[in-house]
Enzyme design. Structure first.
Site, PDB file in Angstrom:
ATOM      1  N   ASP A  94      57.675  77.790  45.077  1.00  0.00           N
ATOM      2  CA  ASP A  94      57.036  78.248  43.757  1.00  0.00           C
ATOM      3  C   ASP A  94      58.488  77.999  42.517  1.00  0.00           C
ATOM      4  O   ASP A  94      59.412  78.306  43.222  1.00  0.00           O
ATOM      5  CB  ASP A  94      56.416  79.582  43.643  1.00  0.00           C
ATOM      6  CG  ASP A  94      55.512  79.444  42.444  1.00  0.00           C
ATOM      7  OD1 ASP A  94      55.351  78.532  41.392  1.00  0.00           O
ATOM      8  OD2 ASP A  94      54.774  80.640  42.137  1.00  0.00           O
ATOM      9  N   SER A  95      57.942  77.532  41.542  1.00  0.00           N
ATOM     10  CA  SER A  95      58.992  77.267  40.655  1.00  0.00           C
ATOM     11  C   SER A  95      59.651  78.374  39.803  1.00  0.00           C
ATOM     12  O   SER A  95      60.548  77.902  39.168  1.00  0.00           O
ATOM     13  CB  SER A  95      58.499  76.346  39.615  1.00  0.00           C
ATOM     14  OG  SER A  95      57.221  77.138  38.913  1.00  0.00           O
ATOM     15  N   GLY A  97      58.025  79.736  37.618  1.00  0.00           N
ATOM     16  CA  GLY A  97      57.149  80.105  36.279  1.00  0.00           C
ATOM     17  C   GLY A  97      56.630  81.374  36.265  1.00  0.00           C
ATOM     18  O   GLY A  97      56.482  81.975  35.222  1.00  0.00           O
ATOM     19  N   CYS A 308      45.993  89.656  68.015  1.00  0.00           N
ATOM     20  CA  CYS A 308      47.388  89.846  67.755  1.00  0.00           C
ATOM     21  C   CYS A 308      48.138  90.698  68.499  1.00  0.00           C
ATOM     22  O   CYS A 308      47.553  91.448  69.368  1.00  0.00           O
ATOM     23  CB  CYS A 308      47.555  89.982  66.236  1.00  0.00           C
ATOM     24  SG  CYS A 308      47.437  91.727  65.875  1.00  0.00           S
ATOM     25  N   HIS A 337      49.476  92.140  62.181  1.00  0.00           N
ATOM     26  CA  HIS A 337      47.929  92.031  62.211  1.00  0.00           C
ATOM     27  C   HIS A 337      47.294  91.525  60.797  1.00  0.00           C
ATOM     28  O   HIS A 337      46.336  90.477  61.150  1.00  0.00           O
ATOM     29  CB  HIS A 337      47.438  93.495  62.548  1.00  0.00           C
ATOM     30  CG  HIS A 337      45.740  93.314  62.091  1.00  0.00           C
ATOM     31  ND1 HIS A 337      44.895  92.913  63.329  1.00  0.00           N
ATOM     32  CD2 HIS A 337      45.153  93.609  60.994  1.00  0.00           C
ATOM     33  CE1 HIS A 337      43.794  92.828  62.623  1.00  0.00           C
ATOM     34  NE2 HIS A 337      43.941  93.486  61.420  1.00  0.00           N
TER      35      HIS A 337
HETATM   36  N1  PRF Z   1      51.778  79.282  38.425  1.00  0.00           N
HETATM   37  C1  PRF Z   1      52.796  79.589  39.226  1.00  0.00           C
HETATM   38  N2  PRF Z   1      52.910  80.306  40.366  1.00  0.00           N
HETATM   39  C2  PRF Z   1      51.765  81.184  40.512  1.00  0.00           C
HETATM   40  C3  PRF Z   1      50.683  81.228  39.543  1.00  0.00           C
HETATM   41  C4  PRF Z   1      50.546  80.457  38.468  1.00  0.00           C
HETATM   42  O1  PRF Z   1      50.016  80.287  37.532  1.00  0.00           O
HETATM   43  C5  PRF Z   1      49.825  82.380  40.223  1.00  0.00           C
HETATM   44  C6  PRF Z   1      48.548  82.515  39.348  1.00  0.00           C
HETATM   45  N3  PRF Z   1      47.783  83.328  40.237  1.00  0.00           N
HETATM   46  C7  PRF Z   1      50.303  82.719  41.156  1.00  0.00           C
HETATM   47  N4  PRF Z   1      51.661  82.148  41.477  1.00  0.00           N
HETATM   48  N5  PRF Z   1      54.095  78.714  39.201  1.00  0.00           N
HETATM   49 ZN    ZN Z   2      45.215  92.355  65.256  1.00  0.00          ZN
END
Ligand code: PRF
Ligand code: ZN
Length: 372
Positions: A94-95, A97, A308, A337
Site C-alpha cells: 500500500d502507498s 496514503g 489448521c 487459526h
Molecule cells: N487508501 C489506501 N489504503 C487503504 C485505504 C484507502 O482508502 C483503505 C480504506 N478502507 C484501507 N487501506 N491507500
Molecule cells: Zn483452526
C-alpha cells in the site's frame, strides 16, 4: 506490457462474483483472494512457511512503515522485499496514503504531498505521489498502489469533490514517477466518500489513465454496511472486466462474502491478526472470545470444522490459558487459526462461484455465523 495479467475464469450465475487468477512476476494467486497483512515485512507471528501451509497466495505490506523503519534503501540492498523477508509469492504494497491519514498525529495535506509526524520518533516526514512510488519501486512488490487521500467519514460533498480531483492529479503523477511498469503493476484507487456521483467521477477519471488494476478506497471507514454496499454497486460495474478489483482494508467475514458477490477480487485487512492477538477467534458459528471463563475447561478445538494447526492439536482450554498468561504461542495459535479461517472462507467462495451457488453459500454461512 503490464507486470500482471488477470484471467477471468468464470462468473457466478447467482451473483456478480468472479472466479479468476492473477499472474504476477512471483507466480499467481486465485481470486477472490484475501491478503494477510504484513505491515512490518512480517505477518505478525507467522513464518513464511506457515503462511504457505495455510495457503496464503499473496500478502500485503506497507510503504509508510517500511520507509520509517528500516528504510527502503536497506530493503533494496537486501535484494528487495521478497528476499528481505524470504517470501517468494506475490506481494502488494500500500502507498502510505491511508497510513499517513490514520496514524500521523500532525499532518498537512497540500497539492505537493502530505507532511506528517513519524509514529516511531515524532520526526517530520513528507510523502508525495513521487516519493511513495519511488519507495515502492525500491521495495519491489509485484503490485504497488497509487498515493491517494482516504477521506474520513462523514465528509462534506464539496471537500470530497476537491479531494477526488486531487487524488486523480496525484494518480497521474504516480504513473509518471513509476520506473518499473514491466515488473510492478501500479493500481489506481477510486475514492469519492459516500457520494455515488463522486465515486463515478473518480472511476471515470482513473479509467482514462488505464491502470492494470483498480482499488476501491475510502470504504469501511465507519459507515453503515448498507452504504458501503451501495458504493460498491455504483462503482464496480464501471471497472474493466479484464482487470482485478481490490477493496482496500476490508476483511470481516460478512464484508468478504458481500464484496465478492458484488464483483470484488481482492481484499486485505488486519482484522484476523489483530483480533487474534487480543484473544478473539472466528469460527463457522461466529466470533468467540477465547479468553472467556466459559472455555476454561473446554476440551474441544477452537473450531471443529477447521483444519489448521491450532485446531488439530490444541484445546480451547489450553489456548485460553496461553492467551491469559500472555504466552507467545497463544497469539500465534489464534492468529494462525483466524488467517486459515478467512483463507478457507475465500476458498469456499471460489468453489461456490465455480458451481453457481454463491448466494446459497452466503445464506447458509450467514445463518451459521449469526449474521442475518
Ligand atoms: N487508501 C489506501 N489504503 C487503504 C485505504 C484507502 O482508502 C483503505 C480504506 N478502507 C484501507 N487501506 N491507500
Ligand atoms: Zn483452526
Amino acid at each position: 506490457m503490464s507486470a500482471i495479467r488477470y484471467e477471468l475464469i468464470k462468473k457466478c450465475k447467482q451473483t456478480g462474483a468472479r472466479l479468476g487468477r492473477v499472474y504476477t512476476p512471483h507466480g499467481y494467486f486465485d481470486t477472490p483472494a484475501f491478503m494477510p497483512v504484513g505491515t512490518q515485512a512480517t505477518v505478525k507471528g507467522m513464518s513464511p512457511d506457515e503462511l504457505k501451509s495455510i495457503e496464503a497466495g499473496i500478502i500485503l505490506s506497507n510503504t509508510y512503515h517500511l520507509h520509517i523503519r528500516p528504510g527502503e534503501d536497506i530493503i533494496k540492498e537486501a535484494g528487495g522485499l521478497h528476499k528481505f523477508m524470504n517470501w517468494d509469492r506475490p506481494i502488494l504494497t500500500d502507498s502510505g496514503g491511508f497510513q499517513v491519514f490514520s496514524l500521523g498525529d500532525f499532518r498537512k495535506i497540500e497539492e505537493e504531498g502530505v507532511t506528517f509526524k513519524s509514529h516511531v520518533d515524532g520526526s517530520k516526514k513528507f510523502l508525495s505521489p513521487e516519493s511513495a512510488i519511488k519507495i515502492q519501486n525500491k521495495l519491489g512488490a509485484d503490485i504497488i498502489m497509487a498515493f491517494d487521500e482516504c477521506i474520513p467519514y462523514p465528509a462534506e460533498f464539496h471537500y470530497v469533490k476537491k479531494s477526488v480531483e486531487r487524488t486523480t492529479r496525484w494518480a497521474k503523477r504516480c504513473i509518471k514517477a513509476h520506473e518499473n511498469p514491466e515488473t510492478q503493476a501500479l493500481f489506481g484507487i477510486v475514492q469519492g466518500g459516500m457520494y455515488k456521483e463522486l465515486r463515478r467521477q473518480s472511476a471515470y477519471e482513473l479509467l482514462e489513465l488505464d491502470f492494470p488494476g483498480y482499488a476501491i478506497g475510502g470504504l469501511s471507514v465507519g459507515e453503515p454496511a448498507e452504504e458501503m454496499y451501495e458504493m460498491l454497486e455504483c462503482t464496480v460495474p464501471l471497472l474493466p472486466e479484464d482487470k482485478p478489483r481490490y477493496l482496500m482494508g476490508v476483511g470481516s467475514p460478512d464484508y468478504l462474502v458481500e464484496g465478492a458477490i458484488r464483483g470484488i477480487d481482492m481484499f486485505d485487512c488486519v482484522l484476523p491478526t489483530r483480533i487474534g492477538r487480543n484473544g478473539t477467534v472466528l469460527t463457522s458459528r461466529g466470533r468467540m472470545i477465547i479468553r472467556d471463563a466459559l472455555y476454561a475447561r473446554d476440551q474441544s478445538p477452537i473450531d471443529p470444522d477447521c483444519d489448521c494447526y491450532a485446531c488439530k492439536n490444541f484445546t480451547r482450554s489450553y489456548i485460553r490459558h496461553l492467551i491469559k498468561a500472555k504466552e507467545v504461542l497463544g497469539i500465534r495459535l489464534t492468529t494462525w487459526h483466524n488467517l486459515r479461517f478467512l483463507l478457507n472462507l475465500m476458498k469456499n467462495v471460489r468453489e461456490a462461484i465455480k458451481e453457481d451457488r454463491l448466494l446459497d453459500f452466503r445464506n447458509e454461512f450467514f445463518k451459521n455465523f449469526g449474521y442475518n
